[in-house]
Design a protein around this motif. Structure first.
Motif, PDB file in Angstrom:
ATOM      1  N   ARG A  37     -14.858   5.493   3.918  1.00 35.55           N
ATOM      2  CA  ARG A  37     -14.806   4.082   4.288  1.00 35.55           C
ATOM      3  C   ARG A  37     -13.418   3.492   4.049  1.00 35.55           C
ATOM      4  NH1 ARG A  37     -18.341   5.215   6.908  1.00 35.55           N
ATOM      5  NH2 ARG A  37     -20.534   4.641   6.794  1.00 35.55           N
ATOM      6  N   LYS A  38     -12.968   2.681   4.981  1.00 37.74           N
ATOM      7  CA  LYS A  38     -11.752   1.896   4.789  1.00 37.74           C
ATOM      8  C   LYS A  38     -11.800   0.683   5.701  1.00 37.74           C
ATOM      9  CE  LYS A  38      -8.903   5.008   7.665  1.00 37.74           C
ATOM     10  NZ  LYS A  38      -9.742   6.218   7.645  1.00 37.74           N
ATOM     11  N   ARG A  39     -11.061  -0.336   5.331  1.00 37.14           N
ATOM     12  CA  ARG A  39     -11.009  -1.582   6.106  1.00 37.14           C
ATOM     13  C   ARG A  39      -9.630  -1.691   6.724  1.00 37.14           C
ATOM     14  NH1 ARG A  39      -9.152  -6.549   6.122  1.00 37.14           N
ATOM     15  NH2 ARG A  39      -7.986  -6.222   4.170  1.00 37.14           N
ATOM     16  N   GLU A  47      -4.364   0.962   4.695  1.00 35.67           N
ATOM     17  CA  GLU A  47      -5.296   0.305   5.607  1.00 35.67           C
ATOM     18  C   GLU A  47      -4.616  -0.644   6.583  1.00 35.67           C
ATOM     19  OE1 GLU A  47      -9.416   0.274   3.034  1.00 35.67           O
ATOM     20  OE2 GLU A  47      -7.971  -1.307   2.592  1.00 35.67           O
ATOM     21  N   GLU A  90       0.836  -1.203   0.000  1.00 32.71           N
ATOM     22  CA  GLU A  90       0.000   0.000   0.000  1.00 32.71           C
ATOM     23  C   GLU A  90       0.869   1.250   0.000  1.00 32.71           C
ATOM     24  OE1 GLU A  90      -3.930  -1.454   2.539  1.00 32.71           O
ATOM     25  OE2 GLU A  90      -2.191  -0.637   3.594  1.00 32.71           O
ATOM     26  N   ASP A 115      -6.067  11.270   7.784  1.00 34.68           N
ATOM     27  CA  ASP A 115      -7.107  10.315   8.188  1.00 34.68           C
ATOM     28  C   ASP A 115      -8.309  11.106   8.665  1.00 34.68           C
ATOM     29  OD1 ASP A 115      -8.664   8.244   9.060  1.00 34.68           O
ATOM     30  OD2 ASP A 115      -7.353   7.637  10.712  1.00 34.68           O
ATOM     31  N   ARG A 126      -5.450   4.346  -0.217  1.00 37.91           N
ATOM     32  CA  ARG A 126      -5.645   4.031   1.194  1.00 37.91           C
ATOM     33  C   ARG A 126      -4.442   3.289   1.762  1.00 37.91           C
ATOM     34  NH1 ARG A 126     -10.492   4.531  -1.014  1.00 37.91           N
ATOM     35  NH2 ARG A 126     -12.282   5.194   0.263  1.00 37.91           N
ATOM     36  N   SER A 154     -13.109   0.829  14.258  1.00 36.38           N
ATOM     37  CA  SER A 154     -13.598   1.113  12.901  1.00 36.38           C
ATOM     38  C   SER A 154     -15.123   1.115  12.855  1.00 36.38           C
ATOM     39  CB  SER A 154     -13.048   0.086  11.913  1.00 36.38           C
ATOM     40  OG  SER A 154     -11.643   0.179  11.803  1.00 36.38           O
TER      41      SER A 154
END
Length: 896
Positions: free
Chosen positions: A676-678, A651, A216, A619, A649, A665
């Motif tokens: 949105r992010k995981r 993550e 990432e 963030d 992202r 989260s």
């Protein structure tokens, strides 16, 4: 073969009919009309149309030059043959033109397709990113064919074109290339470049920081689109990504060191960023190039100085939050001393309009609850009233020295076996006036004898109710007497403190200036607010904000200075107007979630020229500086601010274990406006990641924290809890307020210093930091979350304010949770639990227990929703009531 047409005999027999002849030979047209002969070419300088009438048809000849000619008297039979002949001629003409047209279009396609394929091939070979500017320049050079897609396909599939099979296939390939999605084609090539660069630049990506970059992070480094926003989870290594981006840009020739700037929000952050960059460059052997980390403050001042020849003065009190509050308090005191009218309006807002109205039909934030469980709001005079609207009316009367009697009756409906609220009744004995106020959810009452006044919820929200009431009182001989010094009874509701209104005003000034909004602009926004808003409150706030804003600007003028927001906007304007040319090719902004609109405007102006790159990292889940001018919408609406951009992202977090990532989260994602992010992690767990302990009284919290530290100490001694990075277990005690420091045991170092390193910080100050264990010592109702943290009047100065209830407080709680590398311990008090802790328990994230681990079993008060039902003994025996007494007096029926 030449064809000809003349008028019919019937037409020629009629008076005033003119004789004419029309000759058509292919595309050549000859018309004899009277003594004139007109020679024309179909499609070039003439267009013929046959229009049918009742007795005959007409031929309309539209000429490029000269007036239109109309030939009347054509028989319907001749009209049919002429129409057919014209169609045949047009087809033949079109067929003759299609060949040259096809070759022209094909040549344009081949040339542009070749340029496009050359760009993709060249970038693939060079492993250099195809940016949005590159794609846009390519598309801007694309020739216009002036032909719809259907016509284009018809031309290329025309069987009569003089093409052999190979030529036709080649042409259709060019058509397919022309019509393909070139944006998707560039994305595909960029994906290949990304894969190739991960391998080719592995030495840099692996060595730039202490640990190799993740996939990432590497993606964010290699992606050199013109506008890139990286949404980075807490603890995901965003600073490492920024540093690596600078090194990669230099190594791959995107920018020279002097053409790169990294922007931070304060000197401390800029210093840390500079240190990290210098160390990384030395590690890579790139020490000869210096990339600067600068504050927005320093950069803005430098831009203005380069244009004006003078570095503007920005006083410390216009930058530092605490100094700014003190200076603003002095200015407001001076305004009060100079103007009794201002003082009256200021205190009117504090005492009467400090409380906002709930939305129509929304729940009321009660001050307390009666024995029957019904909520009430307390007035300045001490009455318990049944709605915020009643309270505001009563407080307005009290502030203006009007004697009143209050009655809020209820009507019992036997059919429904329930009480219905009826209109509020105020009586003003000195004016002989009865006043009936009807909220949206009340039933009407008949008028009593005598003078009367009716007001509605809408009248109150718009402010008309106060004008009508003042006029009605005056008619009864009662003049209002606003008095800021009127004593408030001991049992009266405490008004908004001066310090709170000053803090709100300072935040308002920051946002108004950041957005370049004057009072007229904000008044226009007020007019555009929905009718169900408490517009009178907003109006009265602007009424006091005007003099305060002027006093603030006058104080700056007296020092020949400007404030921080004005400085940023002036610097941006110099760039936008071309008075200063930015020397940067790559601009990077850290902690972008805390950017104000003025900061975002400056960033946008720095990269307004083609071929420049903006890289923002932040963030939005950690945007907690709204009080200092931050506007989270700058990040959540990045593409609206900066145009086309990549949103990437990070993550993977290196901090929290997965279970804590999941809990935090879910909590923050309750606000649908957050990106949105995981978030995922490979950090191992060490026992439970989230615990909640409840004690019986607030004065037991410090001892509870001490006992928990004792448990950590013992676990460290026996090896059950591994030591932290520096040989000790690091512990943060995070308070919502500075006063929460009292919950940190004063003797912790003597008792636990051998194994623990304990620090107290506020949740705000903890951002960007981490510890093995986080303790939240006081998760209490009305404390965390702070119910006054987000005031809706800020929406007048924030075009895209955060409308989610307690959104800022929710993000602050998320920040507190995600400081932990291992676990979070939360402490609360029976009957005073924080709404956030309740939410976590409802979500199944944690179970509240006693200090010895026993689940807390209690019955929550159905009235206030915070206290618990406890058994008590009185003079008449045992009874049950809410632990929140005296705030909540609810007494449920005796339980067997």
């Amino acid at each position: 073969m030449t064809q000809h047409w003349t008028p019919s005999r019937l037409a020629l027999a009629l008076p005033r009919s003119a004789a004419w002849e029309l000759h058509l030979d292919g595309e050549d047209v000859v018309i004899h009309l009277g003594d004139a002969i007109h020679r024309l070419t179909l499609g070039f300088d003439a267009r013929l149309t046959v229009k049918r009438g009742l007795l005959w048809a007409s031929v309309v000849v539209q000429r490029r030059e000269g007036p239109t000619i109309t030939l009347d008297g054509l028989s319907h039979a001749d009209a049919s043959t002429l129409t057919k002949a014209l169609h045949t001629a047009e087809q033949a003409q079109d067929q003759c033109e299609r060949g040259p047209a096809f070759l022209h279009v094909l040549d344009l396609m081949r040339q542009w397709n070749g340029d496009a394929e050359e760009l993709l091939t060249e970038r693939r070979a060079q492993r250099r990113w195809i940016s949005h500017d590159d794609l846009q320049a390519l598309l801007d050079a694309r020739p216009a064919l002036d032909m719809a897609s259907t016509a284009l396909h018809a031309l290329f599939h025309d069987a009569d074109l003089p093409l052999d099979e190979d030529e036709r296939e080649s042409a259709l390939i060019e058509l397919e290339l022309w019509e393909q999605d070139w944006s998707a084609a560039c994305d595909a090539v960029n994906a290949q470049i990304l894969a190739a660069e991960r391998s080719a630049s592995r030495a840099l990506l692996d060595r730039v920081e202490s640990r190799p970059l993740t996939d990432e992070q590497a993606h964010a480094v290699i992606c050199f689109d013109n506008r890139v926003q990286v949404v980075a989870a807490a603890g995901s290594g965003k600073t490492s990504t920024m540093v690596a981006k600078a090194a990669y840009a230099i190594q791959r020739g995107y920018a020279e060191p002097r053409q790169i700037v990294m922007l931070a929000f304060n000197k401390e952050a800029a210093g840390e960023l500079q240190q990290r960059t210098d160390h990384a460059f030395a590690r890579l052997g790139m020490g000869e190039g210096v990339v600067q980390a600068r504050t927005f403050h320093a950069l803005g001042l430098a831009i203005i100085a380069s244009v004006t020849g003078r570095r503007p003065q920005v006083p410390d009190w216009a930058v530092d939050a605490t100094l700014g509050l003190h200076r603003l308090a002095d200015l407001i005191d001076q305004l009060k001393d100079r103007s009794y009218a201002f003082r009256t309006r200021w205190d009117m807002f504090r005492l009467v309009f400090g409380r906002d109205l709930p939305a129509q039909g929304g729940a009321m934030d009660a001050d307390g609850w009666d024995k029957d469980g019904s909520g009430y709001v307390r007035t300045l005079q001490g009455e318990r009233v049944r709605s915020v609207e009643d309270c505001i009316l009563a407080d307005w009367l009290f502030y203006n020295g009007v004697r009143y009697a209050y009655d809020r009756s209820q009507r019992f409906d036997a059919g429904e076996d329930t009480f219905h609220a009826q209109s509020t009744q105020f009586h003003y004995p000195d004016a002989g006036l009865h006043h009936r106020h009807r909220s949206a959810d009340t039933d009407p009452l008949p008028h009593k004898d005598g003078r009367h006044l009716d007001t509605s919820s809408h009248d109150l929200r718009m402010g008309w109710a106060f004008d009508d009431l003042e006029q009605a009182l005056a008619a009864g001989g009662v003049a209002v007497d606003p008095n800021p010094d009127r004593d408030i009874p001991d049992d009266g509701q405490k008004p908004m403190p001066d310090a709170e209104l000053i803090s709100l005003m300072r935040t308002f000034i920051s946002h108004a200036k950041s957005n370049c909004l004057g009072l007229d602009d904000m008044a226009a926004r007020l007019r555009d607010l929905p009718e169900d808003q408490f517009k009178e409150r907003y109006r009265r706030f602007l009424e006091i904000a005007g003099p305060v804003l002027q006093a603030w600007d006058d104080a700056l003028d007296a020092e020949h200075a400007i404030d921080f927001e004005d400085m940023l906007n002036q610097a941006a304007e110099h760039l936008e107007q071309g008075r200063h040319a930015a020397p940067y090719t790559l601009v990077m902004a850290d902690e972008f979630q805390d950017a104000s609109r003025a900061r975002a405007r400056l960033c946008r102006a720095l990269v307004q020229q083609p071929g420049t790159y903006f890289f923002a990292v932040g963030d939005d889940w950690q945007s907690i500086n709204r009080f200092a001018g931050a506007d989270v919408s700058v990040m959540t609406r990045f593409n609206e601010w900066f145009g086309h951009g990549q949103v990437l992202r990070l993550e993977q977090t290196f901090r929290c274990p997965q279970a804590l990532c999941d809990v935090s989260s879910r909590f923050i994602s309750a606000n649908p406006a957050q990106i949105r992010k995981r978030v995922w992690s490979s950090t191992p767990s060490h026992g439970p990641v989230l615990q909640a302990f409840q004690v019986r009284a607030r004065d037991q919290l410090t001892d509870a924290v001490s006992q928990y530290l004792q448990q950590l100490h013992e676990a460290s001694l026996c090896g059950a809890m591994p030591a932290g990075r520096d040989g000790k277990l690091s512990v943060f005690v995070l308070g919502r307020y500075n006063a929460d420091r009292a919950y940190l045991p004063g003797n912790w170092r003597a008792r636990f210093g051998a194994t623990l390193e304990v620090s107290f910080l506020t949740a705000h100050r903890s951002k960007g930091m981490e510890a093995d264990v986080v303790i939240l010592p006081a998760l209490l109702d009305r404390a965390f979350p702070n119910l006054r943290a987000d005031d809706d009047v800020l929406s007048l100065a924030m075009p895209d304010g955060d409308i989610y209830p307690l959104g800022e407080e929710r993000r602050l709680f998320y920040v507190a949770l995600t400081r932990a590398r291992r676990s979070v311990a939360m402490f609360t008090v029976s009957g005073k639990r924080s709404a956030f802790l309740d939410e976590l328990e409802r979500d199944g994230a944690v179970q509240v227990t006693t200090l010895d681990g026993q689940p807390v079993k209690e019955r929550r008060c159905p009235a206030c929703g915070t206290g618990v039902i406890v058994k008590k003994t009185g003079k008449y025996g045992d009874f049950h009531s809410c632990s929140g007494y005296p705030r909540c007096e609810h007494k449920p029926r005796m339980m067997v």
